[in-house]
Scaffold this motif. Sequence first.
Motif, PDB file in Angstrom:
ATOM      1  N   ALA A 236     -27.813-161.233   8.810  1.00  0.00           N
ATOM      2  CA  ALA A 236     -27.655-160.279   7.847  1.00  0.00           C
ATOM      3  C   ALA A 236     -26.230-159.555   8.390  1.00  0.00           C
ATOM      4  O   ALA A 236     -26.073-159.335   9.317  1.00  0.00           O
ATOM      5  N   PRO A 237     -25.624-158.906   7.195  1.00  0.00           N
ATOM      6  CA  PRO A 237     -24.641-158.234   7.652  1.00  0.00           C
ATOM      7  C   PRO A 237     -24.795-156.936   8.395  1.00  0.00           C
ATOM      8  O   PRO A 237     -23.754-156.439   8.999  1.00  0.00           O
ATOM      9  N   GLY A 238     -25.891-156.562   8.294  1.00  0.00           N
ATOM     10  CA  GLY A 238     -26.096-155.268   8.847  1.00  0.00           C
ATOM     11  C   GLY A 238     -27.838-154.862   9.217  1.00  0.00           C
ATOM     12  O   GLY A 238     -28.639-155.804   8.897  1.00  0.00           O
ATOM     13  N   PRO A 239     -28.225-154.158   9.690  1.00  0.00           N
ATOM     14  CA  PRO A 239     -29.363-153.767   9.955  1.00  0.00           C
ATOM     15  C   PRO A 239     -30.515-153.630   8.706  1.00  0.00           C
ATOM     16  O   PRO A 239     -30.131-153.365   7.698  1.00  0.00           O
ATOM     17  N   GLY A 240     -31.723-153.892   9.130  1.00  0.00           N
ATOM     18  CA  GLY A 240     -32.755-153.674   8.176  1.00  0.00           C
ATOM     19  C   GLY A 240     -33.436-154.833   7.904  1.00  0.00           C
ATOM     20  O   GLY A 240     -34.511-154.890   7.051  1.00  0.00           O
ATOM     21  N   GLY A 241     -33.216-156.027   8.276  1.00  0.00           N
ATOM     22  CA  GLY A 241     -34.177-157.164   8.362  1.00  0.00           C
ATOM     23  C   GLY A 241     -34.105-157.613   6.643  1.00  0.00           C
ATOM     24  O   GLY A 241     -33.013-157.466   5.840  1.00  0.00           O
ATOM     25  N   ALA A 242     -35.240-158.085   6.008  1.00  0.00           N
ATOM     26  CA  ALA A 242     -35.372-158.212   4.890  1.00  0.00           C
ATOM     27  C   ALA A 242     -35.225-157.285   3.794  1.00  0.00           C
ATOM     28  O   ALA A 242     -35.195-157.375   2.708  1.00  0.00           O
ATOM     29  N   TRP A 243     -35.493-156.013   4.298  1.00  0.00           N
ATOM     30  CA  TRP A 243     -35.738-154.930   3.611  1.00  0.00           C
ATOM     31  C   TRP A 243     -34.544-154.413   2.832  1.00  0.00           C
ATOM     32  O   TRP A 243     -34.453-153.907   1.817  1.00  0.00           O
ATOM     33  N   GLN A 244     -33.385-154.946   3.644  1.00  0.00           N
ATOM     34  CA  GLN A 244     -31.881-154.206   2.803  1.00  0.00           C
ATOM     35  C   GLN A 244     -31.760-155.293   1.577  1.00  0.00           C
ATOM     36  O   GLN A 244     -30.940-154.913   0.845  1.00  0.00           O
ATOM     37  N   PHE A 245     -32.401-156.457   1.327  1.00  0.00           N
ATOM     38  CA  PHE A 245     -32.205-157.242   0.255  1.00  0.00           C
ATOM     39  C   PHE A 245     -33.343-156.976  -0.969  1.00  0.00           C
ATOM     40  O   PHE A 245     -33.378-157.570  -1.828  1.00  0.00           O
ATOM     41  N   ARG A 246     -34.307-155.884  -0.894  1.00  0.00           N
ATOM     42  CA  ARG A 246     -35.422-155.695  -1.780  1.00  0.00           C
ATOM     43  C   ARG A 246     -34.761-154.953  -3.007  1.00  0.00           C
ATOM     44  O   ARG A 246     -33.730-154.238  -2.946  1.00  0.00           O
ATOM     45  N   TRP A 247     -35.535-155.226  -4.122  1.00  0.00           N
ATOM     46  CA  TRP A 247     -35.091-154.697  -5.412  1.00  0.00           C
ATOM     47  C   TRP A 247     -35.022-153.148  -5.310  1.00  0.00           C
ATOM     48  O   TRP A 247     -36.024-152.542  -4.788  1.00  0.00           O
ATOM     49  N   PRO A 248     -34.209-152.320  -6.120  1.00  0.00           N
ATOM     50  CA  PRO A 248     -33.941-151.061  -6.050  1.00  0.00           C
ATOM     51  C   PRO A 248     -35.045-150.143  -6.441  1.00  0.00           C
ATOM     52  O   PRO A 248     -35.539-149.024  -5.943  1.00  0.00           O
TER      53      PRO A 248
ATOM     54  N   PRO B   3     -33.478-149.905   6.186  1.00  0.00           N
ATOM     55  CA  PRO B   3     -32.483-150.199   7.130  1.00  0.00           C
ATOM     56  C   PRO B   3     -31.848-148.973   7.683  1.00  0.00           C
ATOM     57  O   PRO B   3     -31.286-149.047   8.856  1.00  0.00           O
ATOM     58  N   HIS B   4     -31.715-147.733   7.563  1.00  0.00           N
ATOM     59  CA  HIS B   4     -31.579-146.689   8.089  1.00  0.00           C
ATOM     60  C   HIS B   4     -32.046-146.492   9.268  1.00  0.00           C
ATOM     61  O   HIS B   4     -31.622-146.236  10.236  1.00  0.00           O
ATOM     62  N   TYR B   5     -33.524-146.551   9.274  1.00  0.00           N
ATOM     63  CA  TYR B   5     -34.425-146.435  10.119  1.00  0.00           C
ATOM     64  C   TYR B   5     -34.164-147.397  11.327  1.00  0.00           C
ATOM     65  O   TYR B   5     -33.965-147.245  12.345  1.00  0.00           O
ATOM     66  N   TYR B   6     -34.011-148.757  10.925  1.00  0.00           N
ATOM     67  CA  TYR B   6     -33.580-149.862  11.936  1.00  0.00           C
ATOM     68  C   TYR B   6     -32.313-149.581  12.535  1.00  0.00           C
ATOM     69  O   TYR B   6     -32.114-150.029  13.771  1.00  0.00           O
ATOM     70  N   GLU B   7     -31.440-149.228  11.773  1.00  0.00           N
ATOM     71  CA  GLU B   7     -30.031-149.054  12.430  1.00  0.00           C
ATOM     72  C   GLU B   7     -30.245-147.892  13.608  1.00  0.00           C
ATOM     73  O   GLU B   7     -29.506-147.965  14.772  1.00  0.00           O
ATOM     74  N   LEU B   8     -30.822-146.812  13.225  1.00  0.00           N
ATOM     75  CA  LEU B   8     -31.004-145.862  14.541  1.00  0.00           C
ATOM     76  C   LEU B   8     -31.608-146.175  15.425  1.00  0.00           C
ATOM     77  O   LEU B   8     -31.494-145.994  16.440  1.00  0.00           O
ATOM     78  N   TYR B   9     -32.680-147.047  15.230  1.00  0.00           N
ATOM     79  CA  TYR B   9     -33.671-147.709  16.392  1.00  0.00           C
ATOM     80  C   TYR B   9     -32.596-148.430  17.312  1.00  0.00           C
ATOM     81  O   TYR B   9     -32.664-148.417  18.607  1.00  0.00           O
ATOM     82  N   GLU B  10     -32.081-149.370  16.593  1.00  0.00           N
ATOM     83  CA  GLU B  10     -31.103-150.264  17.477  1.00  0.00           C
ATOM     84  C   GLU B  10     -30.011-149.670  18.230  1.00  0.00           C
ATOM     85  O   GLU B  10     -29.911-149.826  19.476  1.00  0.00           O
ATOM     86  N   LYS B  11     -29.643-148.529  17.700  1.00  0.00           N
ATOM     87  CA  LYS B  11     -28.523-147.549  18.590  1.00  0.00           C
ATOM     88  C   LYS B  11     -29.395-146.780  19.554  1.00  0.00           C
ATOM     89  O   LYS B  11     -28.932-146.786  20.740  1.00  0.00           O
TER      90      LYS B  11
END
Length: 367
Positions: free
Chosen positions: A40-52, A88-96
């Motif tokens: 994927a282009p950024g953090p978040g796994g499949a969550w970043q593609f879920r419907w709004p 995805p915000h949570y995952y990004e913070l976690y990775e960092k």
Amino acid sequence: MPTDFDLLVIGAGQAGLSAGYHLQRLGLRPEQDFLIVDHAPGPGGAWQFRWPSLTLTTVNRVHDLPGMSFAETLPPGSESAPAATAVPHYYELYEKHFDLRVRRQVSVKVVCDRTEDGSPAEHGPILNAETDSAGTIRVRGLINGTGTWEHPFIPRYRGAETFAGRQLHTHDYRTAAEFAGKHVVVVGGGISAVQLLDEISQVTSTTWVTRTEPIFRDASFGPEDGRAAVAKVEDRVRRGLPPGSVVSVTGLRLDDRLRAAQRRGALHRLPMFDHIEPDGVRWADGAFQPAQVILWATGFRSALDHLAPLRLRGPGGGITMTGRLATQVAADPRIHLIGYGPSASTIGANRAGRAAAVELTDYLGLG
């Protein structure tokens, strides 16, 4: 034989990040001893593609990754925030925070065994992961956390290719508003199916069809129910059978939103139609429903095509699993599948990440 890394983790969703965390705890270093790749282009796994419209109030619970609380990363009043941004915000913070150094965008196309001269071998000492953008990565062991999102399942029904309207899968759903004024046939009896049926039925007319009669639960789904459901799925994969649907074990919880849908008549379920015609669907008894949209909320299958050359699947149609939490492939102990079978949930993926990290490093004599 030389390798690029001892271990490769494919996928940086809940399962992959959990595995990375525990590999570090065991003394392995990211980008030196192990590598995590994600397509994927950024953090978040499949969550970043879920419907709004899938918010933190409507989604199944998102469990904490090990070592960092999800709730602490949320700003005040964000209970109704879209899951596609909050997680995805949570995952990004976690990775960092844990310096996991996930390498993106890297898709693993195929994993093969190789002997010293480069020819195929049955469970040779080296696994070659051939990627689209990072060349071939040579490793001693593999933790696969690719999940299911990239492998939507649509069953075959006679006449599907003749349908003049729109067909889409949950994977492609964005908003109910785009279906206003059109009759929508929603196919499927899972959690996502009833959530989307609820949304769509508020803006247009719908028909709900399922292969089997749905079972609704009035009571909440407690820890004991969860353990019983996981145990049933685990038993299947240990016997080499496909994992099966979670809802087939747990049933559907009848919450306030679904009760409102029930009062509107949206949860009136019909059996599966026999075939599809250009302008609708027809049942075996001749009954016909005109429709402009068919939404296939028919679930996903494990995204494991890249492992096909390893011939892990058995005659039962699944992959026989072993290990403490059924993450280890019985036919090839160098490979662990997390997010498969009993670990296909956020809390299950957490536990599986730890089990896979411990068992694989022990098997290979690492750490």
